[in-house]
Each structure stands twice: as C-alpha cells, then as structure tokens.
Write a protein that holds these residues in place. Structure first.
Motif: not given
Length: 316
Positions: A229-232, A263-271, A196-200
C-alpha cells in the motif's frame, strides 16, 4: 516505543453470556422467553436508540408472540434475561435511510431514532454495543447464506439463528468471519504514518489495513499489506487487540509496527490516495479538536483505528 490500547475498541465490548448450549436448549429458551428483551434491526442495519445514541431501545419479547419468531437470533443471556434480535422488513420501517455516507455523523437527539452501528457504536454502553454488533453481524450472514454452498438448496435458520441447515442435503453452515489486519506504523518516536484511501473524503486519514490471504499468517499479512500500500518495510510487528467489524463480516486484528520515515512512500494505485508522516502533537490536537489541524480528520470513534491512534498518542 511500544504502546498498549488504553481501552477495549468500541465494538469489542459485550456483557451478555454468549455460551453456545443455550442456543439449542428449547426448554430453557421457552422458560426465558416471557421476560426476554428484543432489539429490532431494519434492512439498512439500523437499530433504534434514544438519549443521544447512548441507549439501545428494546421491547418485551411477548410483543413478538409466544415464542421466538423463525427469523429471530439469540444474542445471549444476562441476569436471567435473554436478549434477542429480530430483523424488520422494508415496509416495517417508517424512516427512510439517508444516502449512505460512511464518514458522516447524524444529529443525535433524546428521542427514538434509527441509526447504524458506525454512528453510535462508541456511544452505547457495553451491553448495547455488544448486542448491536452481534445482531448486525448475524443478519448480514443470514442474508448471504440463504442457499447451500454444497448443493445450492434453500437453507433455514436453526440453533436460535446461529446456524443454517440445507433443506435438501442437510449440510449445516455457520456464520463466517473474514480476518483482516490493521496496523499503526510509527517511527519508534513521535511520528505516525497515516493514509487516505481512494474514494475517502479529502483530509480523512487512518492507519493501514488489509485482508489476510489464504495460507498467510497475520504478521506476514501486516508486512505485505504495508509494503503493497505505501511501499515501506516494517519491523517490530506486535499485536495490540482486535475488534469485530460487521460490514459485512470482518474481524479487525490490530498491530503496531515500526518503519523508517526517511524511506520514500510509493502509494498503491487505486487504493491509497495520499499518505504522510504526522507528528504526535498534531495527531493529539486532531483528536481533541476535530477539524483544528488542516488536512487531518481521523478515524471515527467506533473503529479500532480510532482506539489505536488514541492509544499511541497517550503513550507519548
């Protein structure tokens, strides 16, 4: 497990002949004009449709004069009929634009109504979808190319709306397309990675996407964007298909790729606001009955993302 798109993406459909020579053939254009058809696009990128959004409204070309207006664009020819589009000015449209809500779906009726391409792109027939998509893309470009990129001088439309020439230095410019990748990441079995994108809106998920950088291949962009975006890390990157997305001028190039769901997810801050792995059965149910799966509303039908998700579900 790989898959293929079950159908063309909604906005990739077209039937008219788009061959370039006609655009500069004044004699042929004059011959075709009396029987030509014209669609109109308002300043909000909307066209008029009827029959619950399944048919694009067109008008006789002679309603617009003895020849194409200077602002008209030639969309193509089919069975001896030329199709054009003409942009309307603000005061020519008597229906105000609602607040822009990309994810909302307007109530469609049998009567004529002004709607945008996102709302009806998947409902229109192949001809209507292609005409509407091309018209929106061209008018977006014309609005942004009114001045020369070389000298800054004013430009005018030529070649039936498919080029602009500078009135000062003679430089010609053509419609531009920004390449973007969009990728459905799955685990090789029955789980897909959605985000889910930021702002959605809450609960709205789709596949991952991003713009191609200068000097970058499409496949390298897929790997980079997903890692950012998700670190994988992904492998098995494979092309699926493409679709124009004229908001304002993208070409979405679709891929699939495989990743490890542990694999752990690492979400892009602000995206990226949220991301999760989802079982095929839940995705199938969310497609069949929107809103039936908690926290899982999917991409709308006009997008290539919808066709990719639908195709992955069908393959299992």
């Amino acid at each position: 497990m790989s898959f293929e798109l079950v159908e063309l993406p909604a906005l990739s459909r077209f039937t008219v002949d788009r061959r370039e020579p006609l655009r500069g053939d004044g004699a042929r254009i004059a011959q075709l004009w009396p029987k030509a058809r014209v669609i109109t696009i308002d300043v909000h990128g909307r066209a008029q449709v009827v029959d619950r959004g399944t048919r694009l409204v067109d008008r006789p070309a002679t309603d617009f004069g003895d020849g194409p207006p200077d602002t008209a664009v030639l969309l193509g020819e089919q069975d001896g009929v030329a199709y054009w589009a003409v942009p309307l000015t603000e005061d020519e449209t008597d229906v105000a634009a609602p607040a822009r809500r990309v994810w909302s779906q307007p109530e469609l009726t049998d009567d004529p109504q002004w709607v945008d391409l996102r709302a009806v792109g998947a409902l229109l027939d192949d001809t209507g979808a292609g005409l509407f998509t091309s018209a929106v893309a061209l008018f977006h470009w014309h609005r942004s190319a009114r001045f020369c990129s070389v000298c800054g001088g004013p430009t005018e439309s030529i070649k039936s709306g498919w080029a602009r020439v500078c009135e000062q230095c003679g430089h010609e410019e053509y419609p531009r397309t920004d390449a973007a990748v969009i990728c459905l990441v799955h685990d090789g079995a029955d789980r897909v990675l959605l985000a889910r994108g930021a702002g959605w809106p809450e609960g709205r998920y789709s596949v991952l996407a991003g713009f191609v950088e200068a000097g970058e291949s499409l496949e390298a962009c897929v790997a980079r964007e997903i890692e950012e975006e998700v670190g994988v890390e992904v492998g098995g990157i494979r092309y699926l298909g493409s679709q124009p997305w004229p908001f304002p001028r993208s070409l979405m190039v679709g891929f699939e790729a495989v990743a490890d769901p542990t694999e752990p997810l690492r979400l892009a801050d602000g995206e990226i606001a949220q991301a999760k792995w989802v079982d095929r059965a839940d995705v199938r149910r969310a497609l069949a009955e929107p809103g039936s799966v908690p926290d899982l509303l999917l991409a709308p039908g006009a997008s290539i993302a919808y066709r990719m998700i639908q195709s992955w579900v069908a393959a299992g």
